[in-house]
Design an enzyme around this catalytic site. Structure first.
Site, PDB file in Angstrom:
ATOM      1  N   CYS A 239       0.020   3.901   2.670  1.00 52.95           N
ATOM      2  CA  CYS A 239       0.417   3.403   3.987  1.00 52.95           C
ATOM      3  C   CYS A 239       1.866   3.785   4.289  1.00 52.95           C
ATOM      4  CB  CYS A 239       0.272   1.884   4.069  1.00 52.95           C
ATOM      5  SG  CYS A 239      -1.419   1.289   3.902  1.00 52.95           S
TER       6      CYS A 239
ATOM      7  N   CYS B 193       0.836  -1.214   0.000  1.00 51.61           N
ATOM      8  CA  CYS B 193       0.000   0.000   0.000  1.00 51.61           C
ATOM      9  C   CYS B 193       0.868   1.260   0.000  1.00 51.61           C
ATOM     10  CB  CYS B 193      -0.926  -0.018   1.213  1.00 51.61           C
ATOM     11  SG  CYS B 193      -1.808   1.522   1.503  1.00 51.61           S
TER      12      CYS B 193
END
Length: 302
Positions: A34, A31
């Site tokens: 993230c 991600c």
């Protein structure tokens, strides 16, 4: 920052949230957002210096935990306290928005410092260090004037040390609030009883006079109440409650329930501070307080 799995979730998240706020960052290695928000959260955890605890959960590896929180996209952050979710947000928000989110829920630095000083004061008191406890409680109140628990304990300790003038000064900022906060009202009633007792020229003769009046007429509630007030003012709490019970057994509503209100005030004053326990658990109760609460309930409900 701590990596959490199903194996340590109970300890690192649920139990930890009983004493501090826990921010759970649901992420995954693939991600991109993230990787942006992760270092930012770690920086904020350091910057906030103990106001919250950051933990990370790999959504791919811990799918059961992700499902339990209803995670639909990552990154998602969930804030917990007392074992329950409080709030959360999705996406890699800017640092300013994350700070606003945290500041909305987290206790202020002054509040945390005051609570810590209060806890240290109670520890000192348990160890017999009265002066140390007094200094800690004074600091707790100075740090956070809204910490009513610390102020209650400070005023109570000052009264126990017969420093009534200092107690009145410490109590002055919450006089108006005492009309709505029962424990503060109880302290005020105790101070008023002590003030009344201070005007008695010959306490022994006055006590004998009141006792004689009660012996002659057990329904002389005025004399019995005045005797209870004298006993309370002199820290003879149990005998004072015994006298008030005698009134309640004969007339629960006497003088706008003054006996019941005073009895409850005494219980508030003598009830020792409770240790902090996990949500759902009941802290231990002082045996004397427990006994006299039961006696009050028995009389009032009879």
């Amino acid at each position: 920052m701590i990596n959490v799995t199903a194996a340590n979730f109970e300890t690192e998240v649920i139990q930890a949230s009983m004493t501090t706020f826990v921010l759970v960052d649901f992420w995954a290695p693939w991600c991109g957002p993230c990787k942006v928000i992760g270092p930012m959260l770690e920086k904020l955890e350091t910057e906030y210096a103990g106001r919250f605890k950051l933990v990370k959960i790999d959504s791919d590896q811990e799918q059961q935990l992700s499902q339990a929180f209803g995670i639909r996209s990552i990154p998602t952050c969930v804030l917990l306290h007392n074992g329950q979710p409080v709030d959360g947000f999705m996406g890699a928000l800017p640092e300013g928005e994350i700070k606003a989110f945290l500041d909305k829920h987290l206790p202020a630095v002054e509040e945390l410092e005051s609570i810590e000083e209060e806890a240290e004061a109670l520890d000192a008191l348990a160890e017999g260090d009265v002066e140390g406890a007094l200094a800690k409680l004074q600091l707790a109140v100075e740090t956070d004037g809204e910490n009513d628990d610390a102020r209650f304990d400070l005023v109570k300790l000052l009264l126990q040390l017969d420093r009534d003038d200092d107690a009145k000064v410490a109590f002055a900022p919450v006089i108006a609030k005492s009309l709505a906060v029962r424990r503060l009202d109880s302290l005020n009633r105790w101070m008023q009883a002590r003030d009344a007792q201070a005007t008695v020229v010959n306490p022994e003769a006055r006590a004998a006079e009141l006792q004689a009046a009660i012996t002659a007429n057990k329904r002389d509630f005025e004399a019995r109440y005045n005797l209870a007030s004298m006993l309370w003012a002199n820290n003879q709490f149990v005998p004072a409650m015994d006298e008030l019970l005698e009134i309640l057994m004969r007339d629960k509503s006497w003088n706008d329930e003054l006996a019941r209100k005073t009895y409850i005030a005494i219980l508030d004053v003598i009830d020792p501070p409770k240790p902090k326990v996990a949500e759902g658990q009941v802290p231990p109760e002082d045996p004397t307080v427990a006994t006299y609460r039961r006696r009050l309930s028995s009389v009032v409900l009879s």
